[in-house]
Design a protein around this motif. Structure first.
Motif, PDB file in Angstrom:
ATOM      1  N   ASN A  91       0.821  -1.216   0.000  1.00  0.00           N
ATOM      2  CA  ASN A  91       0.000   0.000   0.000  1.00  0.00           C
ATOM      3  C   ASN A  91       0.847   1.255   0.000  1.00  0.00           C
ATOM      4  O   ASN A  91       0.552   2.231  -0.671  1.00  0.00           O
ATOM      5  CB  ASN A  91      -0.880   0.006   1.245  1.00  0.00           C
ATOM      6  N   ILE A  92       1.902   1.211   0.794  1.00  0.00           N
ATOM      7  CA  ILE A  92       2.680   2.425   1.025  1.00  0.00           C
ATOM      8  C   ILE A  92       3.636   2.716  -0.130  1.00  0.00           C
ATOM      9  O   ILE A  92       3.836   3.863  -0.489  1.00  0.00           O
ATOM     10  CB  ILE A  92       3.446   2.296   2.362  1.00  0.00           C
ATOM     11  N   THR A  93       4.227   1.680  -0.703  1.00  0.00           N
ATOM     12  CA  THR A  93       5.292   1.952  -1.675  1.00  0.00           C
ATOM     13  C   THR A  93       4.975   1.478  -3.089  1.00  0.00           C
ATOM     14  O   THR A  93       5.863   1.433  -3.927  1.00  0.00           O
ATOM     15  CB  THR A  93       6.608   1.288  -1.226  1.00  0.00           C
ATOM     16  N   ASN A 131       3.669   4.562  -8.392  1.00  0.00           N
ATOM     17  CA  ASN A 131       2.617   5.391  -8.994  1.00  0.00           C
ATOM     18  C   ASN A 131       3.295   6.416  -9.896  1.00  0.00           C
ATOM     19  O   ASN A 131       4.523   6.381 -10.054  1.00  0.00           O
ATOM     20  CB  ASN A 131       1.750   6.044  -7.910  1.00  0.00           C
TER      21      ASN A 131
END
Lengths: 243, 307
Positions: free
Chosen positions: A132-134, A137
């Motif tokens: 989720n965090i890394t 994107n």
């Protein structure tokens, strides 16, 4: 520079009538010698950094790392990568030696800065995509490599010119070109105007190293161990003096 | 990020929403933090070298999360109506609550967290109290437990001194012509001050994602003050850090990388840890805004007589 190198090589080889190398042999040896020296720049660059970290190098004229950087940068190329049929896969250039920086160009209006893409190993990419965090994107894009293809993440990076590549290319193969006209010595006449003429791309300061390396290959070719030994010791001496 | 003009700041360059940039100068974006860290703290001649950017991004986001939990003091506030179900669904970016209040009669009334539970799961049982299962072997559950139904239908008694107190309305005693019944009016010795509150109570079902209220909250307006983790639901472009904490975030990333790296000398790790801790302390002091003007206001009351 290539003619000067060839003349020096022939001059040394012909001493005591050791032998002679043909233009095509010279071109083969010249290519190998240039690649050797080119690759050594990267090892030397790393060596200089280690010396700097050990506080054993200076600044200004003593900044040898800068010299290496300048030579390596002379092989730097920036180009857009070709997308493979609307996928997030892009074809790498055929002449890359080292991919230095890959950028994502959002091609948006108004323009947004290029975003640096991060190389991720095949082993890590799935873990990264599931995080989720890394998860990559468009602000923090990533890529993996497989054969001569680059796969960009997120998968929305999939249009032509989305990916810009700054890389270090291989030096072009040197080619000593000539015209076959009768001369007094029977030597082919150097012709730098030929369409396939290609000089060495290394700096002039590398001429002695090129001569020595080509002599080593030539000595092996004509089975003259003296030439190989002399060239090898010259090479070692030169390397030692540069440290 | 580039600096913006006054027109961009006040009116967002004519675009909507107009307030997009108000107050933005207090903050530094996550993009800038990662970029600056890679530029200034990572490299051939730095302690941090050859680290993947995603690790730096991860630690930067973890720092943002940790700071949002307390040090930032950035409380988010949400107002919602509490309907007959007596539930307040937690906001999507909720991490922890700070205060739950009821807004009634133009007054904000802080509510007390119930020290007992006021919700429960339940299994269906037959007359012999045997648990019932479906054809897949899963336990059958009713929509509401008995405890929930009692609470929603206002049948559940409360240990708090509100209208649901079990002794509310019971016979009291006559004193000077008046009958006293309620605990609420305080006419009782040995008061349990922990439960001496007339307002409705609540209990948070964290896994269920709801706040369950006592029946007194039906139809009332609830104000929830809560903290989030500052990650804006994964929209990295929205993530910012107060500039007072900028150095701390760099120090935090550096420490986390060094402490997890093989072969880094312990004194280097200890130095990084000390730097991180000191910067956090400094930033907390700074953001607490202790300045003479505030102290003066407090000190003005020092000679007031307490009657």
């Amino acid at each position: 520079m290539i003619n000067s190198v060839r003349n020096t090589v022939l001059s040394i080889l012909n001493k005591n009538n050791y032998g002679y190398i043909s233009p095509s042999d010279f071109n083969l040896f010249a290519k190998q010698a240039q690649l050797d020296i080119f690759e050594n720049y990267f090892f030397d660059y790393n060596y200089q950094i280690n010396k700097e970290n050990a506080r054993q190098s200076g600044t200004g004229y003593a900044d040898l790392k800068q010299n290496d950087e300048e030579v390596i940068d002379s092989f730097s190329v920036t180009s857009n990568l070709t997308v493979v049929a609307a996928t997030n896969t892009f074809t790498l250039p055929s002449d890359w030696y080292l991919l230095n920086s890959i950028f994502y160009d959002a091609q948006a209006t108004p323009a947004v800065p290029l975003r640096q893409m991060e190389r991720v190993s095949q082993k890590k990419i799935r873990l990264l995509l599931n995080s989720n965090i890394t998860s990559p994107n468009t602000l923090y894009p990533a890529y993996t490599m497989e054969a001569n293809l680059l796969t960009a993440y997120p998968i929305t990076i999939n249009t032509q010119d989305d990916v810009v590549c700054q890389y270090i290319r291989y030096p072009k193969d040197p080619k000593w070109t000539y015209v076959d006209v009768p001369t007094a010595t029977g030597e082919p006449l150097f012709d730098s105007t030929a369409a396939d003429y290609q000089d060495f791309e290394l700096p002039v300061s590398d001429e002695p190293t090129l001569v020595v390396r080509i002599l080593e290959y030539a000595g092996l070719s004509i089975r003259e161990s003296d030439v190989v030994q002399v060239a090898s010791s010259m090479d070692n001496r030169e390397t030692a003096s540069e440290k | 990020m580039a600096y913006i003009s006054a027109y961009q700041y006040y009116e967002n360059g004519g675009a909507a929403p107009e307030n997009a940039n108000w107050g933005s100068y207090q903050y530094i974006s996550l993009q800038d933090i990662v970029n600056n860290f890679l530029l200034m703290y990572d490299g051939n001649h730095s302690l941090v070298n050859n680290e993947e950017r995603y690790k730096i991004l991860f630690h930067a986001k973890r720092a943002v999360q940790e700071l949002n939990y307390d040090a930032f003091k950035e409380i988010k506030i949400l107002e919602l109506d509490v309907c007959d179900s007596l539930r307040f669904v937690l906001p999507p970016d909720y991490v922890n609550w700070v205060r739950v209040s009821m807004y009634k009669d133009n007054l904000l009334m802080p509510l007390t967290e119930n020290i007992q539970t006021n919700y429960s799961d339940a299994y269906l049982q037959d007359n012999n109290c045997r648990i019932l299962f479906d054809q897949d072997g899963n336990v059958l559950k009713p929509e509401y437990s008995g405890l929930d139904i009692d609470r929603i239908t206002s049948q559940q008694k409360s240990i708090y001194l509100n209208e649901n107190n079990s002794l509310n309305g019971t016979e009291g005693w006559l004193w000077e012509g008046n009958w006293y019944f309620d605990y609420a009016i305080g006419a009782r010795y040995g008061l349990n001050t922990e439960t001496a509150n007339i307002n409705p109570t609540f209990k948070i079902d964290n896994k269920g994602g709801v706040i369950n209220f006592s029946s007194g909250m039906a139809g009332e307006l609830c104000i929830l003050e809560y903290v989030s983790d500052g990650l804006y639901n994964g929209d990295d472009s929205q993530i910012t850090v107060n500039k007072l904490f900028e150095s701390y975030v760099y120090a935090y990333i550096k420490y986390e990388i060094l402490t997890n790296k093989l072969g880094v000398q312990e004194y280097v790790v200890a130095r990084a840890k000390k730097e991180k801790t000191a910067l956090l302390r400094n930033a907390k002091i700074r953001i607490s805004n202790i300045h003479p003007g505030r102290l003066l206001m407090n000190l003005r009351g020092q000679s007031k007589w307490i009657k």
